[in-house]
Design an enzyme around this catalytic site. Structure first.
Site, PDB file in Angstrom:
ATOM      1  N   ARG A  26       0.849  -1.191   0.000  1.00  0.00           N
ATOM      2  CA  ARG A  26       0.000   0.000   0.000  1.00  0.00           C
ATOM      3  C   ARG A  26       0.881   1.236   0.000  1.00  0.00           C
ATOM      4  O   ARG A  26       1.771   1.376   0.824  1.00  0.00           O
ATOM      5  CB  ARG A  26      -0.900  -0.002   1.236  1.00  0.00           C
ATOM      6  CG  ARG A  26      -1.820   1.190   1.391  1.00  0.00           C
ATOM      7  CD  ARG A  26      -2.743   0.963   2.589  1.00  0.00           C
ATOM      8  NE  ARG A  26      -3.658   2.060   2.772  1.00  0.00           N
ATOM      9  CZ  ARG A  26      -3.447   3.097   3.591  1.00  0.00           C
ATOM     10  NH1 ARG A  26      -2.322   3.145   4.305  1.00  0.00           N
ATOM     11  NH2 ARG A  26      -4.330   4.058   3.709  1.00  0.00           N
ATOM     12  N   SER A  95     -12.491  -4.501   0.804  1.00  0.00           N
ATOM     13  CA  SER A  95     -12.747  -4.043   2.160  1.00  0.00           C
ATOM     14  C   SER A  95     -14.247  -3.840   2.360  1.00  0.00           C
ATOM     15  O   SER A  95     -14.909  -3.193   1.535  1.00  0.00           O
ATOM     16  CB  SER A  95     -12.032  -2.709   2.428  1.00  0.00           C
ATOM     17  OG  SER A  95     -10.639  -2.871   2.402  1.00  0.00           O
ATOM     18  N   LYS A 124      -4.371   4.001   9.052  1.00  0.00           N
ATOM     19  CA  LYS A 124      -5.108   4.681   7.992  1.00  0.00           C
ATOM     20  C   LYS A 124      -6.359   5.318   8.570  1.00  0.00           C
ATOM     21  O   LYS A 124      -6.880   4.879   9.607  1.00  0.00           O
ATOM     22  CB  LYS A 124      -5.493   3.696   6.876  1.00  0.00           C
ATOM     23  CG  LYS A 124      -6.373   2.550   7.329  1.00  0.00           C
ATOM     24  CD  LYS A 124      -6.681   1.578   6.198  1.00  0.00           C
ATOM     25  CE  LYS A 124      -7.622   2.168   5.181  1.00  0.00           C
ATOM     26  NZ  LYS A 124      -8.061   1.174   4.187  1.00  0.00           N
TER      27      LYS A 124
END
Length: 495
Positions: A26, A95, A124
């Site tokens: 990521r 997700s 995050k």
């Protein structure tokens, strides 16, 4: 996030050596060319180890390096478009935070779901707050219901999962006897001084959770009687478990004496600073919130965190949990954050945990006419919290959600001395350690039978003329209780 002196490539390589089975890359701020360069470096490591590499969000980067797949969020490219671009053989994870989103992803052909967040995280920004293991289980249950066999969807959870809580999360989130397939972690490995060791510990905890998750088998009366007798004999014959108590100030002495008399070794250690040192040698942890104080909570939580790391059974006595909002909050957070082996309470306390209005708390006492169906209540709480529930009263009930027992031993004098209920928690901790990982309900049943039989023997002594003399006789009877007495007097039934 990678510790000073380490590179991303080194950290990924060490994490894989420690047992990581999939890597997701990521990068939210890098230019595309830089992202591709980093991805190729990581890919050279994952391919050598034959571990899939997924790219987070960026379909273009995944295509550029021919990654094994992608993971997309709700604000990223739609699943149908990602599949069209990547083809049928690439892995696509999605997700999801709600049952509706999970159903859309499952029906859309997602290979796996990333459910969460489970706990709060700084990794995050998230739009939906932490769901806790109970929230993760609700989404996972729905995903399994709408998933079509034989291609059942797979799932992991993410958000605040680490070596201390991973076994609890996987056990609590287990749905329809189906455990989550794993967990997604970032800082627990990437920020660790030794990524290999961090991954190994996580893998060990996951393995433990897989062995203990799900419903317990149904036991027959002969099997239970034999096992209970064996657990009692083992404890009385010198196993001497170290039972840590963080308990209320009213009963410290009583609980310590009860633990010694029943064959255990008590340690009353509540300071947060000593929990790490104690945890490796403790065999059971008893948490009792009777005289709840702010400075006590930190020690309780750290002890529970360490106990989960070492697979040490936790016995939670949520004294007066229905009496105040604060007690309810503290207990709810403990159940959410830590794996509890046994919850022990009176009918009012169990009613508070079940959300039932049939019984109430007045201080530490349960008030009301009783449950219409006490068996259903203890089973409900046991199944909801994935633990053994012991509900004390005229008849005591013990349940793991599959096996439920009624215990009829005991004496009315137990109800007129301070701390008799707290000593039940001590008895549970003393007898449960040897079977906590395989049959905790047997250990709990042994503990409550032992202390209740001791109460009967004490009450029948000629020198037990009231609460004061009974208290001393009670401790004596725990100490002198023989295997023959225990086997002859135990009175329980399977419901």
């Amino acid at each position: 996030m990678v510790p000073a002196g380490k590179t991303l490539a080194e950290t990924v390589d060490q994490a894989i050596q420690g047992g990581v089975t999939m890597v997701q890359l990521r990068e939210k701020s890098a230019d595309t060319s830089d992202f591709i360069a980093v991805a190729r470096t990581v890919q050279s490591i994952t391919r050598k180890a034959r571990v899939p590499l997924l790219i987070n969000d960026r379909i273009d980067v995944a295509l550029a390096i021919d990654a094994d797949g992608v993971h997309i969020g709700q604000d990223d490219m739609p699943l149908i478009e990602a599949r069209r671009l990547l083809g049928p053989h690439k892995i696509i994870g999605v997700s999801v935070q709600t049952c509706d989103k999970a159903e859309i992803a499952v029906r859309g052909g997602a290979d796996y779901l990333g459910i969460g967040t489970c706990y709060s995280t700084n990794t995050k920004a998230v739009k939906v707050g932490p769901q806790g293991p109970a929230g993760i289980r609700a989404v996972w249950e729905h995903a399994l219901q709408v998933s079509e066999p034989p291609c059942k969807v797979r799932a992991v959870t993410i958000g605040g999962v680490n070596q201390y809580n991973v076994a609890h999360v996987l056990n609590y989130a287990c749905a329809f006897k189906t455990c989550l397939d794993g967990v997604a972690v970032v800082s627990a490995i990437m920020a660790a001084p030794d990524p290999r060791l961090a991954a190994q510990v996580l893998q060990q905890q996951i393995s433990t959770a897989r062995q203990t998750s799900g419903l317990q088998p149904k036991y027959g009366i002969d099997h239970v009687s034999q096992q209970v007798a064996a657990v009692f004999a083992q404890s009385k014959n010198g196993s001497t478990p170290l039972v840590q108590h963080i308990t209320n100030s009213v009963v410290i002495n009583d609980c310590a004496n009860a633990c010694l008399a029943l064959g255990g070794s008590p340690i009353m250690a509540a300071d947060v600073e000593e929990q790490t040192d104690l945890a490796p040698v403790v065999n059971a942890l008893v948490i009792n919130i009777g005289t709840l104080a702010a400075n006590q909570i930190a020690g309780m939580r750290e002890a529970m965190r360490q106990a989960n790391l070492h697979q040490t059974p936790i016995i939670l006595d949520p004294v007066a949990v229905g009496a105040t909002t604060r007690r309810m909050q503290v207990v709810d957070e403990m159940i959410r954050d830590f794996g509890i082996c046994v919850i022990k309470g009176n009918a009012g306390e169990v009613a508070a945990l079940a959300g039932s209005a049939e019984m109430k708390m007045r201080g530490v006492d349960a008030v009301g006419t009783g449950f219409a169906d006490p068996v259903a209540v203890v089973k409900q709480v046991a199944l909801r919290h994935r633990c053994v529930v012991v509900m004390t009263g005229v008849v005591d009930y013990v349940s793991d959600g599959t096996n439920t027992f009624a215990v009829r031993n005991g004496h009315k004098l137990q109800s007129v001395i301070t701390g008799s209920g707290c000593m039940v928690g001590t008895a549970l901790g003393t007898f449960i350690h040897s079977v906590a990982q395989v049959a905790p309900v047997i250990g709990a049943l042994t503990g409550i039978l032992a202390i209740n039989i001791a109460a009967e023997v004490a009450a029948n002594r000629s020198d037990a003329r009231g609460p004061g003399t009974f208290r001393a006789a009670f401790i004596d009877s725990m100490y002198n209780l023989t295997t023959e007495q225990f086997n002859a007097h135990m009175d329980f039934s399977i419901l």
